[in-house]
Design a protein around this motif. Structure first.
Motif, PDB file in Angstrom:
ATOM      1  N   LYS A  70      -0.254   9.639 -15.184  1.00 14.60           N
ATOM      2  CA  LYS A  70      -1.348   8.712 -15.267  1.00 14.60           C
ATOM      3  C   LYS A  70      -0.189   7.591 -14.304  1.00 14.60           C
ATOM      4  CE  LYS A  70      -2.680   5.079 -18.962  1.00 14.60           C
ATOM      5  NZ  LYS A  70      -1.848   4.103 -17.731  1.00 14.60           N
ATOM      6  N   ALA A  71      -1.569   7.132 -13.473  1.00 11.63           N
ATOM      7  CA  ALA A  71      -0.976   5.699 -12.842  1.00 11.63           C
ATOM      8  C   ALA A  71      -1.838   4.211 -13.004  1.00 11.63           C
ATOM      9  CB  ALA A  71      -1.735   5.870 -11.299  1.00 11.63           C
ATOM     10  N   ASP A  72      -0.737   3.179 -13.057  1.00  7.91           N
ATOM     11  CA  ASP A  72      -1.331   1.683 -13.368  1.00  7.91           C
ATOM     12  C   ASP A  72      -1.512   1.329 -12.204  1.00  7.91           C
ATOM     13  OD1 ASP A  72      -1.724   1.682 -16.513  1.00  7.91           O
ATOM     14  OD2 ASP A  72       0.543   2.281 -15.761  1.00  7.91           O
ATOM     15  N   ASP A  73      -2.430   0.005 -12.720  1.00  7.65           N
ATOM     16  CA  ASP A  73      -2.643  -1.068 -11.242  1.00  7.65           C
ATOM     17  C   ASP A  73      -1.559  -1.808 -10.939  1.00  7.65           C
ATOM     18  OD1 ASP A  73      -3.252  -2.358  -8.816  1.00  7.65           O
ATOM     19  OD2 ASP A  73      -5.777  -2.807 -10.008  1.00  7.65           O
ATOM     20  N   ILE A  74      -1.001  -1.699  -9.311  1.00  6.50           N
ATOM     21  CA  ILE A  74       0.257  -2.426  -9.129  1.00  6.50           C
ATOM     22  C   ILE A  74      -0.418  -4.301  -9.282  1.00  6.50           C
ATOM     23  CG2 ILE A  74      -0.497  -2.671  -6.325  1.00  6.50           C
ATOM     24  CD1 ILE A  74       3.158  -2.477  -6.354  1.00  6.50           C
ATOM     25  N   GLY A  75      -1.144  -4.291  -9.334  1.00  6.21           N
ATOM     26  CA  GLY A  75      -1.719  -5.623  -9.628  1.00  6.21           C
ATOM     27  C   GLY A  75      -1.074  -6.027 -10.748  1.00  6.21           C
ATOM     28  N   LEU A  76      -1.615  -5.270 -11.482  1.00  4.00           N
ATOM     29  CA  LEU A  76      -1.300  -6.262 -13.160  1.00  4.00           C
ATOM     30  C   LEU A  76       0.391  -6.344 -12.974  1.00  4.00           C
ATOM     31  CD1 LEU A  76      -3.162  -3.641 -15.177  1.00  4.00           C
ATOM     32  CD2 LEU A  76      -4.262  -5.611 -14.489  1.00  4.00           C
ATOM     33  N   ASN A 126       0.495  -0.915   0.361  1.00  3.22           N
ATOM     34  CA  ASN A 126      -0.476  -0.221  -0.320  1.00  3.22           C
ATOM     35  C   ASN A 126       1.210   1.414  -0.343  1.00  3.22           C
ATOM     36  OD1 ASN A 126      -3.243   1.178   0.330  1.00  3.22           O
ATOM     37  ND2 ASN A 126      -2.113   2.489   2.141  1.00  3.22           N
ATOM     38  N   GLY A 127       2.030   1.180   0.573  1.00  2.00           N
ATOM     39  CA  GLY A 127       3.033   2.505   1.035  1.00  2.00           C
ATOM     40  C   GLY A 127       3.935   2.480  -0.990  1.00  2.00           C
ATOM     41  N   VAL A 128       3.666   1.283  -2.301  1.00  2.00           N
ATOM     42  CA  VAL A 128       4.042   1.888  -3.307  1.00  2.00           C
ATOM     43  C   VAL A 128       3.745   2.938  -4.044  1.00  2.00           C
ATOM     44  CG1 VAL A 128       5.346   0.617  -4.694  1.00  2.00           C
ATOM     45  CG2 VAL A 128       5.180  -0.290  -2.800  1.00  2.00           C
ATOM     46  N   TYR A 129       4.291   3.814  -4.636  1.00  2.00           N
ATOM     47  CA  TYR A 129       4.119   4.588  -5.177  1.00  2.00           C
ATOM     48  C   TYR A 129       4.632   4.724  -6.807  1.00  2.00           C
ATOM     49  CZ  TYR A 129       7.441   8.429  -4.007  1.00  2.00           C
ATOM     50  OH  TYR A 129       8.585   9.013  -3.444  1.00  2.00           O
ATOM     51  N   VAL A 130       5.748   4.105  -6.732  1.00  2.00           N
ATOM     52  CA  VAL A 130       6.549   3.521  -7.975  1.00  2.00           C
ATOM     53  C   VAL A 130       6.904   2.178  -7.882  1.00  2.00           C
ATOM     54  CG1 VAL A 130       8.481   4.336  -9.578  1.00  2.00           C
ATOM     55  CG2 VAL A 130       7.131   6.126  -8.290  1.00  2.00           C
ATOM     56  N   TYR A 131       6.805   1.601  -9.111  1.00  2.00           N
ATOM     57  CA  TYR A 131       7.459  -0.105  -8.855  1.00  2.00           C
ATOM     58  C   TYR A 131       7.762   0.104 -10.163  1.00  2.00           C
ATOM     59  CZ  TYR A 131       6.794  -4.922  -8.622  1.00  2.00           C
ATOM     60  OH  TYR A 131       6.599  -6.557  -8.744  1.00  2.00           O
ATOM     61  N   GLY A 132       8.498  -0.633  -9.743  1.00  2.00           N
ATOM     62  CA  GLY A 132       9.927  -0.738 -10.951  1.00  2.00           C
ATOM     63  C   GLY A 132       9.626  -0.090 -12.390  1.00  2.00           C
ATOM     64  N   GLY A 133       9.436   1.152 -11.986  1.00  2.00           N
ATOM     65  CA  GLY A 133       9.134   2.676 -13.517  1.00  2.00           C
ATOM     66  C   GLY A 133       7.855   2.938 -13.376  1.00  2.00           C
ATOM     67  N   ILE A 134       7.348   2.693 -12.301  1.00  2.00           N
ATOM     68  CA  ILE A 134       6.311   2.072 -12.921  1.00  2.00           C
ATOM     69  C   ILE A 134       4.778   3.296 -11.812  1.00  2.00           C
ATOM     70  CG2 ILE A 134       3.611   1.477 -13.763  1.00  2.00           C
ATOM     71  CD1 ILE A 134       5.078  -0.812 -14.380  1.00  2.00           C
ATOM     72  N   LEU A 135       4.376   4.115 -12.387  1.00  2.00           N
ATOM     73  CA  LEU A 135       3.611   5.140 -10.995  1.00  2.00           C
ATOM     74  C   LEU A 135       2.067   4.546 -10.661  1.00  2.00           C
ATOM     75  CD1 LEU A 135       3.549   7.607  -9.767  1.00  2.00           C
ATOM     76  CD2 LEU A 135       1.965   8.863 -11.141  1.00  2.00           C
ATOM     77  N   VAL A 136       2.102   3.922  -9.369  1.00  2.00           N
ATOM     78  CA  VAL A 136       1.366   2.715  -9.151  1.00  2.00           C
ATOM     79  C   VAL A 136       0.480   3.634  -7.942  1.00  2.00           C
ATOM     80  CG1 VAL A 136       2.695   0.462  -9.707  1.00  2.00           C
ATOM     81  CG2 VAL A 136       2.366   1.272  -7.433  1.00  2.00           C
ATOM     82  N   ASN A 137       0.628   5.034  -7.748  1.00  2.00           N
ATOM     83  CA  ASN A 137      -0.991   5.366  -6.642  1.00  2.00           C
ATOM     84  C   ASN A 137      -1.492   6.257  -7.430  1.00  2.00           C
ATOM     85  OD1 ASN A 137      -1.599   7.890  -4.678  1.00  2.00           O
ATOM     86  ND2 ASN A 137      -0.738   6.102  -3.881  1.00  2.00           N
TER      87      ASN A 137
END
Length: 400
Positions: free
Chosen positions: A389-395, A368-379
């Protein structure tokens, strides 16, 4: 017959423990100097460093990083940290722990695919910084968004306790003649009307501030969007105090008589935006005080402007404003000890998982604390704030 690993540990506890630690991946963790004009805390104290180092991990501390909170390089070194002179060495670690969001210069020193942990102070974070994190495929974790096993926000709650107490101490100081105030004692004595403290937000910081103000003899009024929070704060305080949902006419009357107003409405986690209009600030008494604890998320007052801890106040319409995004940095050692109590065990869990990405996969609270995951904005909230633009981290999580 294969021997049970647990029995093996019981028979040879020290040897088994050493072999288990030896098999675990080693993490390198960097603690950099903060800008002392903005921040004085660190995420790990020497005691926290000792806990992490004992598990086989390496902690790199930039020389002089602990001085603002009265910890010396020797104390960190004796705890097992490696003292380094170069920022590049600190930011070359697997995990970099900061308090303020990283600058573009700091991010440029990080290696691709590594992880940066920091507060989510939107007044200091920038769209350019997020874009650089994305281009370097970093993982970025915001302390305020991390949840624990009870679905609570441990960093937010810990800091809120400190902020609530510190806000009343600051209000008392600003009311004094020495600070250019009206020379009012925060509280009340026989024969004199008590100081009136208005609190916007019935969260933990507001609750602690109300408790401390009441203990000094002040008259306290509390406003919040949520009547359930108002009910809880009554129970927490153990006495009847003035509480109200945020109704314009009621709030207007309270603002005109308040000696100090403490804004504590948070938006990133769960609250709808609210701001006291500039016209209402004009109605406040000359010499009244505003302390905006939410200035890092846009603020509770239209007149709020983000300041630094070495220049925290300004006056507008005769009202003294105290607007820093980290009021707990005034008590840096206490704040650092509280944060270290959270982050040392968290780092051990990450070490047990093997790396940050695996820890994100295994723990929904940490995720829940992650807002960038492997270079992808997820928040999405952060993306909206900066127009990105953000994507769903679950993907992007295998087996999620």
């Amino acid at each position: 017959m294969r021997q049970d690993p647990y029995i093996k540990k019981m028979l040879f506890p020290e040897e088994a423990l050493l072999r288990e630690i030896d098999r675990q991946p080693r993490l390198s963790i960097g603690l950099a100097c903060e800008n002392p004009r903005i921040e004085t805390r660190l995420a790990l104290t020497p005691e926290g460093v000792s806990i992490v180092v004992e598990e086989g991990h390496t902690v790199l501390v930039e020389r002089g990083a602990g001085l603002p909170m009265s910890y010396t390089d020797l104390q960190y070194s004796e705890a097992g940290a490696v003292i380094v002179d170069s920022k590049a060495e600190v930011f070359g670690a697997d995990i970099v722990l900061k308090i303020t969001p990283p600058t573009l210069e700091e991010l440029a020193l990080m290696k691709n695919g590594k992880s940066i942990f920091s507060m989510l102070q939107l007044s200091y974070l920038s769209a350019e910084s997020i874009k650089l994190m994305m281009s370097k495929k970093l993982n970025a974790i915001a302390y305020e968004l991390i949840k624990d096993s009870q679905k609570a926000f441990p960093v937010v709650n810990t800091i809120a306790e400190i902020e609530g107490s510190t806000a009343i101490a600051v209000a008392s100081e600003l009311m004094s003649n020495a600070a250019g105030g009206k020379g009012i004692l925060l509280g009340g004595i026989a024969g004199i009307s008590p100081t009136e403290i208005l609190i916007l937000g019935a969260g933990l910081a507001g609750s602690v501030a109300a408790r401390n103000a009441l203990a000094l003899g002040a008259q306290v009024k509390i406003f919040d969007h949520d009547v359930n929070k108002l009910r809880k704060i009554q129970h927490y305080l153990g006495q009847q105090v003035f509480t109200s949902v945020i109704h314009p006419s009621v709030l207007f009357k309270a603002l005109t008589t308040a000696d100090a107003v403490i804004g504590n409405l948070r938006y990133i986690n769960d609250s709808e935006p609210f701001m006291v209009a500039e016209e209402l600030v004009k109605t406040m008494k000359p010499g009244a005080i505003i302390i905006d604890l939410s200035v890092d998320q846009g603020g509770c007052f239209e007149t709020s402007t983000c300041r630094t801890i070495d220049d925290p106040t300004f006056e507008k319409y005769g009202v003294i404003h105290y607007c820093v995004p980290n009021i707990s940095a005034r008590v840096a050692r206490t704040g650092s000890m509280a944060l270290s109590n959270i982050f040392a065990p968290m780092l051990l869990k990450i070490g047990n998982s093997g790396n940050v990405k695996q820890a994100i996969l295994e723990s929904s609270g940490f995720r829940n604390g992650v807002y960038v995951y492997g270079g992808i904005l997820v928040n999405r909230l952060i993306a909206s704030f900066f127009g990105l633009k953000a994507d769903d981290i679950g993907l992007f999580l295998t087996g999620y």
